[in-house]
Design a protein around this motif. Sequence first.
Motif, short mmCIF file in Angstrom:
data_model
loop_
_atom_site.label_atom_id
_atom_site.label_comp_id
_atom_site.label_asym_id
_atom_site.label_seq_id
_atom_site.Cartn_x
_atom_site.Cartn_y
_atom_site.Cartn_z
N SER A 36 0.85 -1.19 0.00
CA SER A 36 0.00 0.00 0.00
C SER A 36 0.88 1.24 0.00
CB SER A 36 -0.92 0.00 1.22
OG SER A 36 -0.17 -0.01 2.40
N ILE A 37 0.57 2.12 -0.93
CA ILE A 37 1.31 3.38 -1.03
C ILE A 37 0.31 4.49 -0.77
CG2 ILE A 37 2.71 4.89 -2.46
CD1 ILE A 37 3.48 2.43 -4.11
N LEU A 38 0.63 5.33 0.19
CA LEU A 38 -0.24 6.43 0.57
C LEU A 38 0.48 7.74 0.27
CD1 LEU A 38 -2.86 7.37 1.88
CD2 LEU A 38 -1.73 7.21 4.09
N ASP A 39 -0.19 8.60 -0.46
CA ASP A 39 0.35 9.91 -0.81
C ASP A 39 -0.39 10.96 0.01
OD1 ASP A 39 1.20 12.29 -1.95
OD2 ASP A 39 1.09 11.54 -4.00
N ALA A 40 0.32 11.61 0.89
CA ALA A 40 -0.28 12.66 1.72
C ALA A 40 -0.23 13.98 0.96
CB ALA A 40 0.46 12.76 3.05
N GLY A 41 -1.20 14.17 0.10
CA GLY A 41 -1.25 15.35 -0.75
C GLY A 41 -0.97 14.96 -2.19
N CYS A 42 -1.83 14.12 -2.75
CA CYS A 42 -1.54 13.46 -4.02
C CYS A 42 -1.73 14.32 -5.26
CB CYS A 42 -2.39 12.21 -4.17
SG CYS A 42 -4.13 12.54 -4.52
N CYS A 44 -3.20 15.35 -8.47
CA CYS A 44 -4.03 14.64 -9.45
C CYS A 44 -3.75 13.14 -9.46
CB CYS A 44 -3.78 15.21 -10.83
SG CYS A 44 -4.12 16.97 -10.94
N GLY A 45 -2.84 12.67 -8.62
CA GLY A 45 -2.55 11.25 -8.53
C GLY A 45 -1.51 10.75 -9.52
N THR A 46 -0.98 11.64 -10.33
CA THR A 46 -0.04 11.25 -11.38
C THR A 46 1.20 10.56 -10.83
OG1 THR A 46 -0.84 13.10 -12.69
CG2 THR A 46 1.23 12.08 -13.39
N ALA A 47 1.78 11.11 -9.76
CA ALA A 47 3.00 10.51 -9.21
C ALA A 47 2.75 9.09 -8.73
CB ALA A 47 3.55 11.36 -8.07
N LEU A 48 1.61 8.85 -8.07
CA LEU A 48 1.30 7.50 -7.59
C LEU A 48 1.10 6.52 -8.73
CD1 LEU A 48 -1.16 7.82 -4.57
CD2 LEU A 48 1.22 7.12 -4.56
N VAL A 49 0.35 6.93 -9.73
CA VAL A 49 0.09 6.06 -10.88
C VAL A 49 1.40 5.76 -11.61
CG1 VAL A 49 -1.10 5.89 -13.10
CG2 VAL A 49 -2.32 6.78 -11.09
N ASP A 50 2.23 6.79 -11.80
CA ASP A 50 3.54 6.58 -12.44
C ASP A 50 4.43 5.67 -11.60
OD1 ASP A 50 2.74 8.22 -14.51
OD2 ASP A 50 4.03 9.91 -13.94
N LEU A 51 4.43 5.88 -10.28
CA LEU A 51 5.24 5.05 -9.39
C LEU A 51 4.82 3.58 -9.50
CD1 LEU A 51 7.41 4.89 -7.16
CD2 LEU A 51 5.57 5.24 -5.50
N LYS A 52 3.54 3.34 -9.48
CA LYS A 52 3.02 1.97 -9.62
C LYS A 52 3.51 1.33 -10.92
CE LYS A 52 -1.31 -0.61 -9.37
NZ LYS A 52 -2.76 -0.53 -9.11
N LYS A 53 3.44 2.08 -11.99
CA LYS A 53 3.89 1.58 -13.30
C LYS A 53 5.40 1.29 -13.27
CE LYS A 53 4.64 4.41 -16.58
NZ LYS A 53 4.51 5.52 -17.50
N HIS A 54 6.19 2.21 -12.72
CA HIS A 54 7.65 2.03 -12.69
C HIS A 54 8.07 0.90 -11.75
CE1 HIS A 54 8.33 5.33 -15.34
NE2 HIS A 54 7.84 6.22 -14.50
N LEU A 55 7.22 0.56 -10.79
CA LEU A 55 7.52 -0.56 -9.90
C LEU A 55 7.15 -1.91 -10.52
CD1 LEU A 55 6.42 0.93 -6.46
CD2 LEU A 55 8.77 0.49 -7.25
N LEU A 67 -3.25 2.03 -3.97
CA LEU A 67 -2.88 3.43 -3.96
C LEU A 67 -3.93 4.21 -3.18
CD1 LEU A 67 -1.94 3.92 -7.74
CD2 LEU A 67 -0.44 3.28 -5.83
N GLY A 68 -3.50 4.90 -2.15
CA GLY A 68 -4.41 5.72 -1.36
C GLY A 68 -3.85 7.12 -1.23
#
Length: 184
Positions: A36-42, A44-55, A67-68
């Motif tokens: 689980s990856i939590l972004d405190a201040g996400c 538009c969510g782009t960084a989380l979605v990109d991180l998931k893809k790069h992982l 992703l939360g």
Amino acid sequence: MARLISQIKQGYFPTPPTIVKLIAAELVLTGSDEISILDAGCGCGTALVDLKKHLGFATATDERIKLGSVESDRNRCEQAIAAGVNAIWAPIEDATLDGGHCSILWANFPYDRVRGKGRTEEILFEKTRDWPATSTGLIVLIAPDYVLSDENGDLAVALERHYAMQGLWRFPEPEYQAFKQCVY
């Protein structure tokens, strides 16, 4: 001028995609357990979605990685939800985790100062520092170098007190020039 722009954008400056890719290359995830990856201040969510893809998790619906996020701007929160992030619309300082911890806390907090209280980055770190799992959780903190090196500030000391440092990297050029950011 940068402070005025920051206030207009509510301190929102998304992590550049090139930086997300570099950070992902440094993260080593083991096992097949749910992450689980939590972004405190996400935003538009782009960084989380990109991180998931790069992982290596190619689809937004891959259930092995959750992703939360918390986002204080309603429009950006709606965009994050549309991108596949389980986002809630709320100020970070009012959010809590119910019954659990995250594997990774992505912390690119707004850069600003709250009169009489200190740096926003320090205030929000203190609010979220216990969100990652105690023995296995990671924090990816993105902050300006001048905040980490401020002798009157407590962010660097708090990080050292609560986490074992895996590394401290300065953003590469040209990304570094915008806000002098580092990744802890």
